[in-house]
Design a protein around this motif. Structure first.
Motif, PDB file in Angstrom:
ATOM      1  N   TYR A 142       0.842  -1.194   0.000  1.00 21.85           N
ATOM      2  CA  TYR A 142       0.000   0.000   0.000  1.00 21.85           C
ATOM      3  C   TYR A 142       0.876   1.242   0.000  1.00 21.85           C
ATOM      4  CZ  TYR A 142       0.835   0.941   4.986  1.00 21.85           C
ATOM      5  OH  TYR A 142       1.418   1.241   6.187  1.00 21.85           O
ATOM      6  N   ALA A 143       0.250   2.332  -0.405  1.00 25.40           N
ATOM      7  CA  ALA A 143       0.908   3.627  -0.383  1.00 25.40           C
ATOM      8  C   ALA A 143      -0.110   4.652   0.080  1.00 25.40           C
ATOM      9  CB  ALA A 143       1.418   3.998  -1.772  1.00 25.40           C
ATOM     10  N   ILE A 144       0.346   5.574   0.889  1.00 21.90           N
ATOM     11  CA  ILE A 144      -0.521   6.632   1.387  1.00 21.90           C
ATOM     12  C   ILE A 144      -0.501   7.787   0.393  1.00 21.90           C
ATOM     13  CG2 ILE A 144      -0.859   8.332   3.227  1.00 21.90           C
ATOM     14  CD1 ILE A 144       0.410   6.224   5.146  1.00 21.90           C
ATOM     15  N   VAL A 145      -1.689   8.278   0.054  1.00 18.61           N
ATOM     16  CA  VAL A 145      -1.795   9.460  -0.794  1.00 18.61           C
ATOM     17  C   VAL A 145      -2.433  10.569   0.033  1.00 18.61           C
ATOM     18  CG1 VAL A 145      -1.780   8.295  -3.023  1.00 18.61           C
ATOM     19  CG2 VAL A 145      -3.924   8.571  -1.836  1.00 18.61           C
ATOM     20  N   ASN A 146      -1.859  11.747  -0.090  1.00 18.66           N
ATOM     21  CA  ASN A 146      -2.354  12.874   0.701  1.00 18.66           C
ATOM     22  C   ASN A 146      -2.207  14.154  -0.099  1.00 18.66           C
ATOM     23  OD1 ASN A 146       0.398  13.154   0.770  1.00 18.66           O
ATOM     24  ND2 ASN A 146       0.597  12.852   2.947  1.00 18.66           N
ATOM     25  N   GLY A 147      -2.620  15.251   0.507  1.00 19.57           N
ATOM     26  CA  GLY A 147      -2.520  16.552  -0.140  1.00 19.57           C
ATOM     27  C   GLY A 147      -3.799  16.914  -0.884  1.00 19.57           C
ATOM     28  N   ALA A 148      -3.776  18.089  -1.479  1.00 22.10           N
ATOM     29  CA  ALA A 148      -4.906  18.576  -2.272  1.00 22.10           C
ATOM     30  C   ALA A 148      -5.082  17.700  -3.509  1.00 22.10           C
ATOM     31  CB  ALA A 148      -4.666  20.033  -2.666  1.00 22.10           C
ATOM     32  N   GLU A 149      -6.189  17.878  -4.202  1.00 21.12           N
ATOM     33  CA  GLU A 149      -6.574  16.980  -5.292  1.00 21.12           C
ATOM     34  C   GLU A 149      -5.459  16.696  -6.296  1.00 21.12           C
ATOM     35  OE1 GLU A 149     -10.145  18.652  -6.978  1.00 21.12           O
ATOM     36  OE2 GLU A 149     -11.400  17.584  -5.534  1.00 21.12           O
ATOM     37  N   GLU A 150      -4.862  17.720  -6.871  1.00 20.19           N
ATOM     38  CA  GLU A 150      -3.869  17.496  -7.924  1.00 20.19           C
ATOM     39  C   GLU A 150      -2.588  16.844  -7.391  1.00 20.19           C
ATOM     40  OE1 GLU A 150      -3.997  17.484 -11.314  1.00 20.19           O
ATOM     41  OE2 GLU A 150      -6.126  17.724 -10.854  1.00 20.19           O
ATOM     42  N   SER A 151      -2.142  17.278  -6.222  1.00 24.01           N
ATOM     43  CA  SER A 151      -0.934  16.649  -5.672  1.00 24.01           C
ATOM     44  C   SER A 151      -1.223  15.216  -5.242  1.00 24.01           C
ATOM     45  CB  SER A 151      -0.352  17.472  -4.518  1.00 24.01           C
ATOM     46  OG  SER A 151      -1.286  17.598  -3.477  1.00 24.01           O
TER      47      SER A 151
END
Length: 169
Positions: A142-151
């Motif tokens: 797994y990988a964590i994705v974060n930040g605003a939509e585009e990032s």
């Protein structure tokens, strides 16, 4: 996709399916619960889990090289445990036998948006940690994705491309 309510799962599925020119499976639980004329029950969550397994099997049969699932069995397992303090053993076995290359765990670092189905805006960080623990328990990649939509989207693409590069070698 996995992660707490209102953490960008649907947005990512839509954007990533366009980027990779493939399909995505919408969140069945949302559709199911929205159409109930009563509160959902343990049995309803079982129906949702079985439909998610059917969607997975159908996607495999379709032969797409990349398929995105908006909400899947890890979330459903936590839903059982969090709401009912129990989970059917068949669901544990089903999760254990999945062949998924990468889970994208969406961080709850974007605003929670209330709607008619969401009910856990106040515990998103706690649920995020539970999803993370489950992914680690099963040893899933797994990988964590974060930040605003585009990032968030760019980060997800980086993680997916890493997996695609590994599978091509």
């Amino acid at each position: 996709m996995t992660g707490p309510e209102s953490s960008g799962k649907t947005f990512l599925c839509d954007e990533l399916s366009k980027h990779y020119k493939t399909c995505w499976k919408p969140e069945f639980a949302r559709e199911y619960v929205e159409n109930l004329t009563r509160n959902y029950t343990f049995k309803d969550v079982e129906i949702i889990a079985r439909k998610q397994i059917d969607q997975y099997n159908e996607a495999i049969d379709e032969g797409q090289s990349i398929i995105f699932f908006d909400t899947f069995l890890i979330i459903t397992k936590i839903w059982f445990t969090y709401v009912y303090n129990q989970c059917p053993m068949w669901l544990h076995r089903s999760i254990k036998n999945l062949k998924i290359d990468l889970y994208l765990l969406c961080s709850p670092d974007i605003p929670w948006i209330k709607d008619g189905v969401r009910e856990n805006g106040h515990v998103r960080e706690e649920l995020f940690q539970l999803y993370k623990q489950e992914l680690e328990y099963y040893g899933f990649n797994y990988a964590i994705v974060n930040g605003a939509e585009e990032s968030r989207k760019k980060l997800a693409i980086q993680h997916i491309n890493r997996i695609l590069t590994q599978t091509e070698v």
